[in-house]
Design a protein around this motif. Structure first.
Motif, PDB file in Angstrom:
ATOM      1  N   VAL A 122       0.844  -1.195   0.000  1.00  0.00           N
ATOM      2  CA  VAL A 122       0.000   0.000   0.000  1.00  0.00           C
ATOM      3  C   VAL A 122       0.878   1.243   0.000  1.00  0.00           C
ATOM      4  O   VAL A 122       0.606   2.224  -0.720  1.00  0.00           O
ATOM      5  N   LEU A 143       2.142   1.774  -3.428  1.00  0.00           N
ATOM      6  CA  LEU A 143       1.108   2.333  -4.291  1.00  0.00           C
ATOM      7  C   LEU A 143       0.978   3.839  -4.071  1.00  0.00           C
ATOM      8  O   LEU A 143       0.856   4.610  -5.023  1.00  0.00           O
ATOM      9  N   VAL A 144       1.009   4.252  -2.813  1.00  0.00           N
ATOM     10  CA  VAL A 144       0.926   5.688  -2.504  1.00  0.00           C
ATOM     11  C   VAL A 144       2.114   6.426  -3.124  1.00  0.00           C
ATOM     12  O   VAL A 144       1.954   7.492  -3.732  1.00  0.00           O
ATOM     13  N   ALA A 168      -2.473  11.325  -3.060  1.00  0.00           N
ATOM     14  CA  ALA A 168      -2.268   9.893  -3.282  1.00  0.00           C
ATOM     15  C   ALA A 168      -2.649   9.097  -2.028  1.00  0.00           C
ATOM     16  O   ALA A 168      -3.307   8.060  -2.115  1.00  0.00           O
ATOM     17  N   SER A 169      -2.249   9.607  -0.869  1.00  0.00           N
ATOM     18  CA  SER A 169      -2.602   8.941   0.392  1.00  0.00           C
ATOM     19  C   SER A 169      -4.107   8.934   0.600  1.00  0.00           C
ATOM     20  O   SER A 169      -4.685   7.929   1.031  1.00  0.00           O
ATOM     21  N   VAL A 192      -5.736   6.334  -1.923  1.00  0.00           N
ATOM     22  CA  VAL A 192      -5.519   4.937  -1.526  1.00  0.00           C
ATOM     23  C   VAL A 192      -6.270   4.631  -0.231  1.00  0.00           C
ATOM     24  O   VAL A 192      -6.936   3.593  -0.108  1.00  0.00           O
ATOM     25  N   LEU A 204      -9.345   1.935   0.208  1.00  0.00           N
ATOM     26  CA  LEU A 204      -9.287   0.843   1.192  1.00  0.00           C
ATOM     27  C   LEU A 204     -10.466   0.893   2.155  1.00  0.00           C
ATOM     28  O   LEU A 204     -11.003  -0.153   2.553  1.00  0.00           O
TER      29      LEU A 204
END
Length: 133
Positions: free
Chosen positions: A69, A72-73, A85-86, A89, A93
């Motif tokens: 994860v 991905l961020v 981005a955070s 994601v 989730l």
């Protein structure tokens, strides 16, 4: 396990034979009980060891998912800011988590906790035993 008869079978009375039968059955049940207990202890140890290994594997998988994860961020942060981005994601989730929780809750509501088939079989067995007597 050899059982010695104190008297030959032809010289024993029916009450003596019945007493021996019940004594032998009692010994058999006790021996089987000890064997069952020993097998259950051994199986419990194996299950315990297996569960420990699964738990450690689960913890490692959770750590790996956190790292993925994070990756991905970081990857998304090159196209949009790190904060966005955070948020993206994390929001994704949260949505997936809520969907899974709702689905699991629906499954729990539809599940039957009582052992209806077993109870019905026991009722049939009792009825059959009554009919045999």
């Amino acid at each position: 396990m050899a059982i010695e008869d104190p008297m030959p079978p032809g010289n024993r009375t029916i009450p003596e034979l019945l007493a021996d039968l019940f004594r032998n059955l009692n010994g058999l049940v006790l021996t089987e009980g000890r064997l069952l207990r020993a097998e259950m202890i051994e199986a419990g140890r194996s299950v315990g060891a297996g569960l420990e290994i699964i738990a450690v594997g689960g913890v490692l998988m959770m750590v790996a998912l956190l790292v993925l994860v994070q990756a991905l961020v970081i990857a998304l942060a090159t196209w949009m800011g790190g904060g966005w981005a955070s948020l993206l994601v994390g929001g994704l989730l949260v949505v997936i988590g809520i969907a899974l929780i709702l689905r699991g809750r629906a499954e729990l509501r539809s599940a039957s906790v009582s052992a209806e088939r077993t109870m019905e079989q026991v009722r049939r067995d009792v009825q059959l035993a009554k009919e045999q007597l």
